[in-house]
Design a protein around this motif. Structure first.
Motif, PDB file in Angstrom:
ATOM      1  N   MET A 297       0.980  -1.057   0.123  1.00  0.00           N
ATOM      2  CA  MET A 297       0.093  -0.103   0.097  1.00  0.00           C
ATOM      3  C   MET A 297       0.853   1.064  -0.024  1.00  0.00           C
ATOM      4  SD  MET A 297      -2.978  -1.287   2.723  1.00  0.00           S
ATOM      5  CE  MET A 297      -3.904   0.278   2.954  1.00  0.00           C
ATOM      6  N   MET A 298       1.896   1.305   0.619  1.00  0.00           N
ATOM      7  CA  MET A 298       2.594   2.509   1.041  1.00  0.00           C
ATOM      8  C   MET A 298       3.485   2.846  -0.115  1.00  0.00           C
ATOM      9  SD  MET A 298       3.820   2.743   5.015  1.00  0.00           S
ATOM     10  CE  MET A 298       4.856   1.342   4.873  1.00  0.00           C
ATOM     11  N   THR A 299       3.873   1.851  -1.052  1.00  0.00           N
ATOM     12  CA  THR A 299       4.745   1.830  -2.213  1.00  0.00           C
ATOM     13  C   THR A 299       4.069   2.084  -3.563  1.00  0.00           C
ATOM     14  OG1 THR A 299       4.967  -0.359  -2.493  1.00  0.00           O
ATOM     15  CG2 THR A 299       6.777   0.844  -1.151  1.00  0.00           C
ATOM     16  N   ASN A 300       2.675   1.824  -3.437  1.00  0.00           N
ATOM     17  CA  ASN A 300       1.817   1.770  -4.626  1.00  0.00           C
ATOM     18  C   ASN A 300       1.688   3.444  -5.245  1.00  0.00           C
ATOM     19  OD1 ASN A 300       0.018   1.046  -6.506  1.00  0.00           O
ATOM     20  ND2 ASN A 300      -1.562   0.427  -5.332  1.00  0.00           N
ATOM     21  N   LYS A 301       1.216   3.742  -6.562  1.00  0.00           N
ATOM     22  CA  LYS A 301       1.051   4.912  -7.126  1.00  0.00           C
ATOM     23  C   LYS A 301       0.047   5.505  -6.790  1.00  0.00           C
ATOM     24  CE  LYS A 301       1.453   3.013 -10.969  1.00  0.00           C
ATOM     25  NZ  LYS A 301       1.389   2.514 -12.487  1.00  0.00           N
ATOM     26  N   VAL A 302      -1.173   4.852  -6.095  1.00  0.00           N
ATOM     27  CA  VAL A 302      -2.449   5.230  -5.610  1.00  0.00           C
ATOM     28  C   VAL A 302      -2.759   4.576  -4.392  1.00  0.00           C
ATOM     29  CG1 VAL A 302      -3.755   3.836  -6.894  1.00  0.00           C
ATOM     30  CG2 VAL A 302      -4.926   5.762  -6.333  1.00  0.00           C
ATOM     31  N   TRP A 303      -3.216   5.588  -3.319  1.00  0.00           N
ATOM     32  CA  TRP A 303      -3.709   4.912  -2.191  1.00  0.00           C
ATOM     33  C   TRP A 303      -5.152   5.489  -1.798  1.00  0.00           C
ATOM     34  CZ3 TRP A 303       0.111   5.191   2.707  1.00  0.00           C
ATOM     35  CH2 TRP A 303      -0.159   4.292   3.675  1.00  0.00           C
TER      36      TRP A 303
END
Length: 442
Positions: free
Chosen positions: A326-332
């Motif tokens: 989640m923290m490294t995703n392009k969208v949260w």
């Protein structure tokens, strides 16, 4: 099993089911300001904090007249979700079309009929998602076991869960993920694999649980159970995906193309670096940057698992892997909190860091809609700018990092693990529960 014994085992779950139903109802009530007419006005939707993807996607993805994946629409208007979720949307659209008045000739009549269908679509979807929340809570309670059953209240009534429950269809994947975890904990590897494969075909994040199973299989050398589940997961995924790959290739691949080509979006820490123009972090390709960051975090989780003095619990590794994703995703997106709540609670059911994280999630939920109001000139006076918005973005990151740090501490010092202090080894571990270590770097 005799009926009295079965009843005695099910009765303790009844209050939890009622609390989960209460959470589902509260989530519906929260959206009522929009349901009564606000969906057609984005400013009103954001100002009432009741936005949902369910209503607008009924029109934007042509569900009012077309079938997902097979629709003769532009590529960017096709359903951007994996097939299980797309077909859930399709079935509900069929039901909504049957219940609502048929589409009539004339623009005004057509608009009225389509709007009525969309409200039916929303209400039926909410009923399904509410049931998924109840099922997910009950399954989580069963995984937690008798001594920690009430930990599932976090999933039923956490403020961020109520606020984000009906933003999207994520609760469907949540119920399947909890079903996978319960089946694995009971030693039913085939059922666990099938549920995991279906969960991955619903939302992509359950793929992170494969790595958790692999690491614990490596540590315990329980390869047969792992391989059986992976074969069942692959088979289930192929069964639901192959027909669409063969008959509607463009529609099927829309999710994967969209995920790859999508730029940095709301909620992601990368958006902060991009807006501030940071070297490398703000200028590098977001897909490559996210993959590199996730790879490093997953490598760290793998090393931690192998170096721990005692084999970590499955929920701990699943939580760390999912939080890293989640923290490294392009969208949260705001609804991603639904992914993490059950695993965060199972990993470390300590109310203080969980409550702190909930405060951060609630602040982000309000901040994102205020920030979107700020993007429109006509509603800018109602919104918040970059600096205030990014406090919410980093609030989520920091509070999740705090929880991750506590879980890492519990793994390195198992005597600090509140679950294991009660004499439990790994209530969700299945074949890993009380299994001796066969391979370790400790």
């Amino acid at each position: 099993m005799t009926r009295p014994l079965l009843t005695a085992r099910l009765v303790p779950y009844l209050p939890l089911g009622l609390f989960a139903a209460l959470g589902a109802v509260l989530a519906y009530v929260w959206k009522l300001p929009c349901r009564t007419g606000g969906w057609n006005n984005s400013i009103q939707t954001y100002a009432n904090f009741c936005y949902t993807d369910i209503y607008p996607l009924y029109f934007d993805r042509k569900l009012v007249t077309e079938n997902p994946y097979f629709a003769d629409v532009p590529f960017d208007k096709q359903v951007e979700y994996p097939v299980v979720l797309g077909e859930v949307m399709q079935v509900i659209a069929w039901i909504a079309r049957g219940l609502a008045p048929p589409l009539e000739a004339g623009p005004a009549a057509l608009d009225r009929a389509a709007a009525a269908q969309a409200v039916y679509f929303y209400d039926i979807t909410v009923v399904l998602l509410g049931l998924c929340l109840v099922v997910g809570v009950l399954l989580m309670a069963a995984v937690a076991g008798p001594s920690r059953r009430w930990d599932a209240l976090w999933y039923a009534l956490a403020p961020a869960v109520i606020l984000a429950a009906y933003v999207n269809w994520d609760l469907v994947a949540g119920a399947l993920s909890m079903g996978f975890l319960l089946a694995w904990s009971r030693g039913r590897q085939v059922a666990a694999g099938v549920l995991l494969g279906l969960a991955i075909a619903t939302k992509f994040y359950p793929l992170m649980f494969v790595g958790a199973l692999f690491l614990l299989a490596l540590r315990t050398w329980k390869w047969r159970s792992f391989l059986v589940s992976m074969a069942a997961a692959a088979a289930a995924w192929l069964v639901v995906n192959v027909p669409f790959m063969l008959l509607a290739w463009d529609g099927w691949r829309r999710f994967y193309v969209f995920s790859q080509e999508r730029g940095i979006d709301w909620g992601s820490p990368w958006l902060f670096f991009e807006r501030k123009g940071w070297p490398i972090l703000g200028t590098m390709d977001p897909s490559l940057l996210g993959m590199l960051s996730l790879g490093l975090l997953c490598l760290g989780i793998a090393v931690l698992t192998m170096l721990a003095p005692r084999r970590p619990r499955l929920a701990q590794i699943c939580f760390l892997a999912l939080a890293a994703f989640m923290m490294t995703n392009k969208v949260w997106s705001p609804q991603f909190v639904l992914w993490l709540v059950p695993f965060a609670v199972l990993a470390r059911p300590n109310w203080k860091p969980l409550a702190l994280w909930q405060v951060a999630e609630v602040w982000y939920f309000f901040a994102i809609w205020l920030y979107l109001l700020y993007q429109d000139e006509s509603s800018r006076h109602l919104g918040i700018g970059d600096d205030v918005y990014f406090t919410a973005v980093w609030g989520r990151v920091i509070t999740i990092l705090i929880m991750m740090a506590f879980v890492v501490r519990d793994i390195l010092r198992p005597d600090k693990d509140v679950v294991r202090q009660a004499g439990i080894d790994d209530q969700g571990g299945g074949v890993f529960d009380r299994a001796p270590d066969r391979f370790s770097l400790a």
